[in-house]
Design an enzyme around this catalytic site. Structure first.
Site, PDB file in Angstrom:
ATOM      1  N   SER A   5       0.833  -1.200   0.000  1.00  0.00           N
ATOM      2  CA  SER A   5       0.000   0.000   0.000  1.00  0.00           C
ATOM      3  C   SER A   5       0.866   1.246   0.000  1.00  0.00           C
ATOM      4  CB  SER A   5      -0.908   0.003   1.228  1.00  0.00           C
ATOM      5  OG  SER A   5      -1.435   1.301   1.409  1.00  0.00           O
ATOM      6  N   HIS A  30      -1.316  -1.347  -4.192  1.00  0.00           N
ATOM      7  CA  HIS A  30      -2.569  -0.992  -3.515  1.00  0.00           C
ATOM      8  C   HIS A  30      -2.604   0.518  -3.284  1.00  0.00           C
ATOM      9  CE1 HIS A  30      -6.008  -2.059  -0.846  1.00  0.00           C
ATOM     10  NE2 HIS A  30      -5.561  -1.113  -0.041  1.00  0.00           N
ATOM     11  N   ASP A  32      -4.844   3.587  -1.620  1.00  0.00           N
ATOM     12  CA  ASP A  32      -5.911   3.892  -0.657  1.00  0.00           C
ATOM     13  C   ASP A  32      -6.434   5.305  -0.839  1.00  0.00           C
ATOM     14  OD1 ASP A  32      -6.088   1.540   1.106  1.00  0.00           O
ATOM     15  OD2 ASP A  32      -3.989   1.991   1.527  1.00  0.00           O
ATOM     16  N   MET A  34      -9.052   8.091   0.486  1.00  0.00           N
ATOM     17  CA  MET A  34      -9.878   8.431   1.659  1.00  0.00           C
ATOM     18  C   MET A  34     -10.423   9.837   1.496  1.00  0.00           C
ATOM     19  SD  MET A  34      -7.316   7.115   4.612  1.00  0.00           S
ATOM     20  CE  MET A  34      -6.587   5.477   4.570  1.00  0.00           C
ATOM     21  N   HIS A  63      -8.487   1.060  -3.527  1.00  0.00           N
ATOM     22  CA  HIS A  63      -9.387   0.828  -2.388  1.00  0.00           C
ATOM     23  C   HIS A  63     -10.042   2.157  -2.036  1.00  0.00           C
ATOM     24  CE1 HIS A  63      -9.499  -0.331   2.208  1.00  0.00           C
ATOM     25  NE2 HIS A  63     -10.709  -0.216   1.692  1.00  0.00           N
ATOM     26  N   MET A  65     -12.199   4.401   0.082  1.00  0.00           N
ATOM     27  CA  MET A  65     -12.835   4.634   1.378  1.00  0.00           C
ATOM     28  C   MET A  65     -13.536   5.981   1.284  1.00  0.00           C
ATOM     29  SD  MET A  65      -9.695   3.133   3.606  1.00  0.00           S
ATOM     30  CE  MET A  65      -8.601   3.161   2.192  1.00  0.00           C
ATOM     31  N   MET A 134     -11.389  -5.944   5.803  1.00  0.00           N
ATOM     32  CA  MET A 134     -10.542  -5.037   6.580  1.00  0.00           C
ATOM     33  C   MET A 134     -10.185  -5.698   7.914  1.00  0.00           C
ATOM     34  SD  MET A 134      -9.788  -2.438   4.821  1.00  0.00           S
ATOM     35  CE  MET A 134      -8.848  -1.653   6.141  1.00  0.00           C
ATOM     36  N   ASP A 172      -6.564  -6.563   4.538  1.00  0.00           N
ATOM     37  CA  ASP A 172      -5.885  -5.268   4.596  1.00  0.00           C
ATOM     38  C   ASP A 172      -5.844  -4.736   6.025  1.00  0.00           C
ATOM     39  OD1 ASP A 172      -4.950  -2.706   4.102  1.00  0.00           O
ATOM     40  OD2 ASP A 172      -6.634  -2.110   2.815  1.00  0.00           O
TER      41      ASP A 172
HETATM   42  C1  DX5 Z   1      -6.122   1.454   5.946  1.00  0.00           C
HETATM   43  C2  DX5 Z   1      -5.732   1.144   4.521  1.00  0.00           C
HETATM   44  C3  DX5 Z   1      -4.607   0.195   4.402  1.00  0.00           C
HETATM   45  C4  DX5 Z   1      -3.315   0.665   5.023  1.00  0.00           C
HETATM   46  C5  DX5 Z   1      -2.639  -0.548   5.584  1.00  0.00           C
HETATM   47  O1  DX5 Z   1      -7.338   2.106   5.986  1.00  0.00           O
HETATM   48  O2  DX5 Z   1      -6.823   0.561   3.834  1.00  0.00           O
HETATM   49  O3  DX5 Z   1      -4.396  -0.237   3.068  1.00  0.00           O
HETATM   50  O4  DX5 Z   1      -2.459   1.305   4.118  1.00  0.00           O
HETATM   51  O5  DX5 Z   1      -1.554  -0.131   6.338  1.00  0.00           O
HETATM   52  P1  DX5 Z   1      -0.761  -1.131   7.305  1.00  0.00           P
HETATM   53  O6  DX5 Z   1      -0.281  -2.277   6.463  1.00  0.00           O
HETATM   54  O7  DX5 Z   1       0.312  -0.260   7.821  1.00  0.00           O
HETATM   55  O8  DX5 Z   1      -1.730  -1.600   8.361  1.00  0.00           O
HETATM   56 ZN    ZN Z   2      -6.397  -0.353   1.790  1.00  0.00          ZN
END
Ligand code: DX5
Ligand code: ZN
Length: 214
Positions: A5, A30, A32, A34, A63, A65, A134, A172
């Site tokens: 990620s 990956h 993310d 948000m 991903h 969010m 998750m 994840d």
């Molecule tokens: C959290 C993200 C993850 C995050 C994981 O909301 O969806 O993808 O980057 O980070 P680690 O591997 O550090 O838990």
């Molecule tokens: Zn993620």
């Protein structure tokens, strides 16, 4: 498969960080996204996705969010996502969301937060390519893996065996070479790893160690 990620990468050297993943044994990158509404944090959007796209030929696993994902899924696919994953909790109409992602040519993923019952996925399980479980509350990297996630993966795998044998299960949050074997054993196919990879002294070795855990 491993999907590092980029949330945990050094954004001042994003190209270099993504290229590191590109050289490694990781299968996907990956990404993310948000929005500060679905989760209490804001990461980045389209321009950063496009920069990641330019830095690697590996599939981009996006991903989302974000609330009302249907408003944006096609644009994420257009800007380089090979996989678009939305949250079941973020939409009133998951079937419409699935349809829009399919129409855009990307593969379809749906994600659930740790407190959402895996049973909620049953009505759409045969219509998606992947479920993202998750294993931390979404919003931040670097959190501790929630051990109950293992039972959730097993339950989902049992459900998928009946209706969608090709379903990929991605997990994840809080994953490293320390617990990767537990996840593969429980039935996961794709492990997302942020901090464990990018904060490692040797990120490529950490990716290798996670794969060795199979
Ligand atoms: C959290 C993200 C993850 C995050 C994981 O909301 O969806 O993808 O980057 O980070 P680690 O591997 O550090 O838990
Ligand atoms: Zn993620």
């Amino acid at each position: 498969m491993i999907a590092p990620s980029v949330l945990a990468a050094d954004f001042g050297h994003l190209e270099r960080e993504v290229q590191l993943v590109d050289r490694s044994e990781a299968a996907w990158v990956h990404v993310d996204v948000m929005d500060g509404r679905f989760v209490p944090n804001i990461s980045f959007g389209f321009p950063v996705l496009r920069a990641v796209r330019r830095a690697t030929t590996k599939p981009l696993d996006v991903h989302l969010m974000i609330v009302e994902p249907e408003r944006y899924v096609a644009r994420f696919a257009h800007d380089g996502a090979d996989w678009v994953t939305f949250h079941l909790e973020a939409t009133e109409d998951p079937l419409h969301c699935i349809h829009l992602i399919r129409e855009s040519g990307a593969k379809v993923g749906v994600s659930i937060k740790p407190k959402t019952d895996v049973e909620a996925l049953r009505p759409i399980l045969d219509k998606v390519d992947m479920v993202l479980i998750m294993s931390v509350e979404p919003g931040f990297g670097g959190q501790k893996f929630i051990p109950e996630s293992l039972d959730r993966i097993r339950a989902l795998r049992a459900m998928a065996d009946v209706v969608n044998q090709d379903l990929l299960i991605e997990v994840d949050g809080g994953i490293s070479s320390e617990n990767a074997h537990l996840l593969f054993e429980a039935g996961a196919n794709v492990l997302v790893a942020g901090s464990s990879v990018f904060k490692a002294e040797d990120p490529e070795a950490e990716i290798h160690a996670m794969l060795e855990a199979r």
